[in-house]
Design a protein around this motif. Structure first.
Motif, PDB file in Angstrom:
ATOM      1  N   LYS A 276     -44.102  22.420 -60.325  1.00 32.93           N
ATOM      2  CA  LYS A 276     -44.812  22.121 -59.083  1.00 32.93           C
ATOM      3  C   LYS A 276     -45.953  21.158 -59.354  1.00 32.93           C
ATOM      4  N   LEU A 277     -46.008  20.118 -58.545  1.00 38.88           N
ATOM      5  CA  LEU A 277     -47.044  19.113 -58.739  1.00 38.88           C
ATOM      6  C   LEU A 277     -48.359  19.580 -58.140  1.00 38.88           C
ATOM      7  N   SER A 278     -49.448  19.247 -58.816  1.00 39.58           N
ATOM      8  CA  SER A 278     -50.778  19.502 -58.280  1.00 39.58           C
ATOM      9  C   SER A 278     -51.056  18.516 -57.156  1.00 39.58           C
ATOM     10  N   ARG A 279     -52.146  18.736 -56.437  1.00 38.89           N
ATOM     11  CA  ARG A 279     -52.508  17.784 -55.385  1.00 38.89           C
ATOM     12  C   ARG A 279     -52.727  16.398 -55.978  1.00 38.89           C
ATOM     13  N   ALA A 280     -53.350  16.335 -57.151  1.00 37.91           N
ATOM     14  CA  ALA A 280     -53.552  15.032 -57.794  1.00 37.91           C
ATOM     15  C   ALA A 280     -52.207  14.399 -58.106  1.00 37.91           C
TER      16      ALA A 280
END
Length: 228
Positions: A93-97
């Motif tokens: 899962k990708l972070s917001r950044a």
């Protein structure tokens, strides 16, 4: 031979060509390049006509034939997607950044790390870029013809495939991205993405990555073998 007889022969030849294209695409684990399909068809078979006919035959079925860049793949019909469970482990899962950097690369490619930071207004860690490279959605395109020869980044065909896009110009608008939370308020209000090209060829201010570049970037060992 009569006109009816010739028409019947053409129809049979096209049907057989469709079957070959269908088998190639069905058996592949990923999108199949149209050029590869054309090379496998009987000599003289019009690949554009064959693909169009095949797509039409699947248009109202549970599986559709869709374009992914310059390739073709079978995908679950959009209106039935909710019935399909995702059995595979989801990509990290990708972070917001990470989402912001991915969006910036998608809309502003080819783009360097410094240019990504200019767009976002904050520093971009190497770790964030490494995660995106690991997903297979982002790649190093080349090196910018400017001081320091910074690496340029762009998206991949896997990115198009994952998000159900035929080409980059099918990307949603900026307002849609912000509404989905993929771009934060830090993006300058006057920022507008450029008109994206139909292909991912290197631009005039990019040089291709050489073996020396790949070794320097840690993508190849000094002996020229790809890193795992």
């Amino acid at each position: 031979m009569t006109t009816e007889g010739l028409d019947a022969l053409r129809e049979r030849a096209l049907f057989e060509a469709e079957r070959i294209a269908e088998a190639l695409i069905f058996a592949s684990s990923g999108p199949v390049a149209e050029s590869l399909i054309a090379a496998k068809l009987p000599q003289g078979a019009p690949v554009g006509v064959v693909i169009r006919r095949l797509a039409e035959s699947y248009a109202h079925r549970g599986v559709n034939l869709v374009r992914v860049g310059d390739a073709w793949a079978f995908r679950t019909a959009a209106d039935l997607g909710f019935l399909i469970r995702q059995e595979e482990t989801e990509v990290k899962k990708l972070s917001r950044a990470g989402l912001e950097v991915l969006s910036t690369i998608a809309y502003h490619q080819p783009v360097t790390r410094a240019e990504i930071e200019d767009v976002r207004g904050v520093a971009t860690s190497k770790g964030t870029l490494d995660v995106l490279l690991e997903t297979g959605w982002v790649r190093m395109r080349g090196r910018r013809r400017s001081p320091g020869r910074p690496v340029t980044y762009g998206t991949t065909q896997a990115f198009l495939d994952h998000f159900g896009l035929e080409e980059l110009r099918d990307l949603p608008g900026m307002d849609e991205l912000k509404g989905a939370g993929l771009l934060s308020g830090r993006v300058p209000s006057n920022f507008q993405p450029p008109v994206l090209p139909a292909n991912d060829d290197l631009t005039e201010d990019e040089d291709p990555l050489t073996q020396m570049d790949l070794e320097e970037l840690g993508l190849l060992t000094p002996m020229g073998e790809a890193e795992d």
